[in-house]
Motif scaffolding. Structure first.
Motif, PDB file in Angstrom:
ATOM      1  N   LYS A  11       1.060  -0.970  -0.030  1.00 23.58           N
ATOM      2  CA  LYS A  11      -0.248  -0.553   0.056  1.00 23.58           C
ATOM      3  C   LYS A  11       0.776   0.818  -0.005  1.00 23.58           C
ATOM      4  O   LYS A  11       0.421   2.266  -0.687  1.00 23.58           O
ATOM      5  CB  LYS A  11      -0.916  -0.312   1.620  1.00 23.58           C
ATOM      6  CG  LYS A  11      -2.262  -1.421   1.441  1.00 23.58           C
ATOM      7  CD  LYS A  11      -2.706  -1.118   2.143  1.00 23.58           C
ATOM      8  CE  LYS A  11      -3.755  -2.240   2.543  1.00 23.58           C
ATOM      9  NZ  LYS A  11      -4.762  -1.941   4.041  1.00 23.58           N
ATOM     10  N   ASP A  12       2.077   0.809   1.110  1.00 21.35           N
ATOM     11  CA  ASP A  12       2.991   2.423   1.389  1.00 21.35           C
ATOM     12  C   ASP A  12       3.222   2.081  -0.463  1.00 21.35           C
ATOM     13  O   ASP A  12       3.465   4.129  -0.945  1.00 21.35           O
ATOM     14  CB  ASP A  12       3.556   2.330   2.195  1.00 21.35           C
ATOM     15  CG  ASP A  12       2.787   2.339   3.543  1.00 21.35           C
ATOM     16  OD1 ASP A  12       1.830   3.169   3.478  1.00 21.35           O
ATOM     17  OD2 ASP A  12       4.029   1.724   4.519  1.00 21.35           O
ATOM     18  N   LYS A  15       1.490   4.276  -3.032  1.00 22.98           N
ATOM     19  CA  LYS A  15       0.808   5.569  -2.802  1.00 22.98           C
ATOM     20  C   LYS A  15       1.752   6.054  -3.129  1.00 22.98           C
ATOM     21  O   LYS A  15       1.659   7.177  -3.510  1.00 22.98           O
ATOM     22  CB  LYS A  15       0.385   5.738  -0.846  1.00 22.98           C
ATOM     23  CG  LYS A  15       0.378   7.169  -0.985  1.00 22.98           C
ATOM     24  CD  LYS A  15      -0.720   6.737  -0.002  1.00 22.98           C
ATOM     25  CE  LYS A  15      -0.855   8.675   1.045  1.00 22.98           C
ATOM     26  NZ  LYS A  15      -0.828   8.754   2.144  1.00 22.98           N
ATOM     27  N   VAL A  24      -4.326   9.714  -4.087  1.00 20.48           N
ATOM     28  CA  VAL A  24      -4.227   8.151  -3.670  1.00 20.48           C
ATOM     29  C   VAL A  24      -4.343   8.616  -2.785  1.00 20.48           C
ATOM     30  O   VAL A  24      -3.883   8.697  -1.773  1.00 20.48           O
ATOM     31  CB  VAL A  24      -2.659   8.256  -4.234  1.00 20.48           C
ATOM     32  CG1 VAL A  24      -2.709   5.978  -3.427  1.00 20.48           C
ATOM     33  CG2 VAL A  24      -2.059   8.237  -5.249  1.00 20.48           C
ATOM     34  N   GLU A  25      -6.011   7.126  -2.006  1.00 19.86           N
ATOM     35  CA  GLU A  25      -6.026   7.001  -0.699  1.00 19.86           C
ATOM     36  C   GLU A  25      -6.052   5.242  -1.047  1.00 19.86           C
ATOM     37  O   GLU A  25      -5.611   5.022  -1.625  1.00 19.86           O
ATOM     38  CB  GLU A  25      -7.391   6.913  -1.014  1.00 19.86           C
ATOM     39  CG  GLU A  25      -7.963   8.712  -1.208  1.00 19.86           C
ATOM     40  CD  GLU A  25      -9.594   9.433  -1.017  1.00 19.86           C
ATOM     41  OE1 GLU A  25      -9.994   8.126   0.098  1.00 19.86           O
ATOM     42  OE2 GLU A  25     -10.122   8.984  -1.510  1.00 19.86           O
ATOM     43  N   THR A  26      -5.673   4.319   0.677  1.00 15.14           N
ATOM     44  CA  THR A  26      -5.081   3.718   1.096  1.00 15.14           C
ATOM     45  C   THR A  26      -6.253   3.208   2.304  1.00 15.14           C
ATOM     46  O   THR A  26      -6.476   4.155   2.895  1.00 15.14           O
ATOM     47  CB  THR A  26      -3.691   3.724   1.609  1.00 15.14           C
ATOM     48  OG1 THR A  26      -3.550   4.305   2.875  1.00 15.14           O
ATOM     49  CG2 THR A  26      -2.993   3.107   0.190  1.00 15.14           C
ATOM     50  N   ASP A  38      -7.539  -1.769  -0.863  1.00 13.53           N
ATOM     51  CA  ASP A  38      -6.182  -1.118  -0.978  1.00 13.53           C
ATOM     52  C   ASP A  38      -5.741   0.151  -1.038  1.00 13.53           C
ATOM     53  O   ASP A  38      -5.417   0.548   0.230  1.00 13.53           O
ATOM     54  CB  ASP A  38      -5.415  -2.712  -0.964  1.00 13.53           C
ATOM     55  CG  ASP A  38      -5.761  -4.252  -0.250  1.00 13.53           C
ATOM     56  OD1 ASP A  38      -6.477  -3.662   0.749  1.00 13.53           O
ATOM     57  OD2 ASP A  38      -4.426  -4.840  -0.520  1.00 13.53           O
ATOM     58  N   VAL A  39      -5.897  -0.220  -1.931  1.00 16.26           N
ATOM     59  CA  VAL A  39      -5.270   1.607  -3.097  1.00 16.26           C
ATOM     60  C   VAL A  39      -6.571   2.255  -3.653  1.00 16.26           C
ATOM     61  O   VAL A  39      -6.254   1.229  -4.809  1.00 16.26           O
ATOM     62  CB  VAL A  39      -4.010   1.537  -3.984  1.00 16.26           C
ATOM     63  CG1 VAL A  39      -3.739   2.741  -3.983  1.00 16.26           C
ATOM     64  CG2 VAL A  39      -2.940   0.500  -2.996  1.00 16.26           C
ATOM     65  N   PHE A  41      -6.974   5.531  -6.691  1.00 15.96           N
ATOM     66  CA  PHE A  41      -6.515   6.344  -7.243  1.00 15.96           C
ATOM     67  C   PHE A  41      -6.976   6.615  -8.136  1.00 15.96           C
ATOM     68  O   PHE A  41      -8.002   6.421  -9.267  1.00 15.96           O
ATOM     69  CB  PHE A  41      -5.334   5.275  -8.279  1.00 15.96           C
ATOM     70  CG  PHE A  41      -4.397   6.258  -9.307  1.00 15.96           C
ATOM     71  CD1 PHE A  41      -3.351   7.396  -8.472  1.00 15.96           C
ATOM     72  CD2 PHE A  41      -4.499   6.191 -10.877  1.00 15.96           C
ATOM     73  CE1 PHE A  41      -3.034   8.261  -9.310  1.00 15.96           C
ATOM     74  CE2 PHE A  41      -3.795   7.189 -11.666  1.00 15.96           C
ATOM     75  CZ  PHE A  41      -2.889   8.057 -10.646  1.00 15.96           C
TER      76      PHE A  41
END
Length: 324
Positions: A11-12, A15, A24-26, A38-39, A41
């Motif tokens: 995830k990191d 991102k 971007v959001e996780t 998870d991600v 975009f």
């Protein structure tokens, strides 16, 4: 297999790489029955060039949901991901109706499931097919209205264009990708970010017990990279310290300035080292954790080394109590 550290790393990682291209959001929650994406975009209205990310940049050419997996996909995994996608479609449709509008097909996100491997029977069961002429090997597409693709990392060709996706593989594929990452020129901005994330993953894995051989191999591959970066950070700190010491110490004498600069540089290198260890174990540093860094550095050499050995077994509360 310690799945959670890899899940957070993926995830990191996505991102950091995709943030220059859009929002971007996780770990985004959707629907009444909470499902976590998870991600998520969304590209910018005026997109930044994504050519530096190769195949990953192509996947991010439109709105997308990324679901990376550490282990091979199974039937339930794919269905769960597609369930999230359909929840998103329904959510966007409800939003549009409230605004007396309708959702355009082009605005719906595309689901990309990223897995190290996937069985032939699984891919066949979902009607997944290749488009080798346009996408090469390893990128499978479900029927168009499903807006879903499966990236089988270990089938991707070993080229610079696929590097950023192969780093999400496992075993030899991931280690080969790490070797290629190390060979990239130092001035590449993405390289530094990814190496930092990999070093954080290494530190988290080292805290865990009962590691599998594959995880031990990953730690061994990352260890010299970590040591090199620590040495570079320390050397950079020394050089900065020397320069600062010289500039501030001219009136007191060049010799004293150099001595002070070396001391400052060593201390700065130690500070970076301690901050990275705390961040790897506890995540982002808050005021309480930042408050123990100076006392940590003030320990004698024996106490400092002893506490480093004990750190993996200490809880946050125990560590804070040690300095309070």
């Amino acid at each position: 297999m310690t799945v959670f550290p890899y899940d957070q790393f993926a995830k990191d990682y996505l991102k950091e790489l995709l943030s220059p291209l859009g929002e971007v959001e996780t770990s985004r929650d959707i629907a009444a029955e909470v499902r976590e994406i998870d991600v998520w975009f969304a590209p910018r209205a005026q997109p930044t060039s994504a050519t530096s990310l190769g195949l990953l940049g192509r996947l991010a050419a439109t709105a997308a949901i990324f679901e990376p997996y550490r282990n091979a996909l199974d039937l339930e995994d794919v269905r769960n991901c597609m369930g999230k996608l359909f929840d998103v479609f329904a959510f966007l449709a409800r939003q549009a109706r409230r605004n007396n509008a309708s959702v355009q097909e082009k605005d719906l996100p595309h689901l990309w499931i990223i897995s190290p491997t996937a069985s032939e029977s699984l891919l066949k069961g979902f009607g997944a097919t290749l488009d080798v002429d346009n996408w090469g090997s390893g990128v499978y597409f479900l029927h168009p209205h499903l807006k879903t693709g499966i990236v089988v990392v270990h089938q991707l060709p070993r080229t610079p264009e696929t590097l950023w996706l192969r780093l999400l593989g496992k075993g030899k594929v991931q280690q080969q990708a790490i070797d290629e990452l190390v060979a990239i020129p130092e001035n590449d901005p993405v390289k530094g970010v990814v190496l930092e994330l990999l070093n954080n993953l290494k530190a988290i894995l080292e805290v865990n017990q009962n590691l599998e051989p594959e995880e031990q191999d990953l730690i061994m591959r990352l260890s010299p990279i970590y040591e090199q970066r620590l040495a570079e950070a320390t050397q950079k700190g020394i050089e900065q310290g020397i320069q600062q010491g010289i500039e501030r110490g001219i009136e007191r004498g060049i010799e004293r300035g150099i001595e002070r600069g070396i001391e400052q540089g060593l201390r700065q290198g130690q500070r970076i080292f301690v901050e990275n260890l705390l961040r790897a174990k506890f995540g982002e540093l808050d005021d309480e954790l930042r408050g123990i860094i100076e006392p940590f550095l003030a320990l004698s050499s024996t106490e400092f080394n002893t506490l480093l050995l004990q750190l993996s077994a200490l809880s946050r509360a125990e560590l804070l109590a040690r300095f309070n």
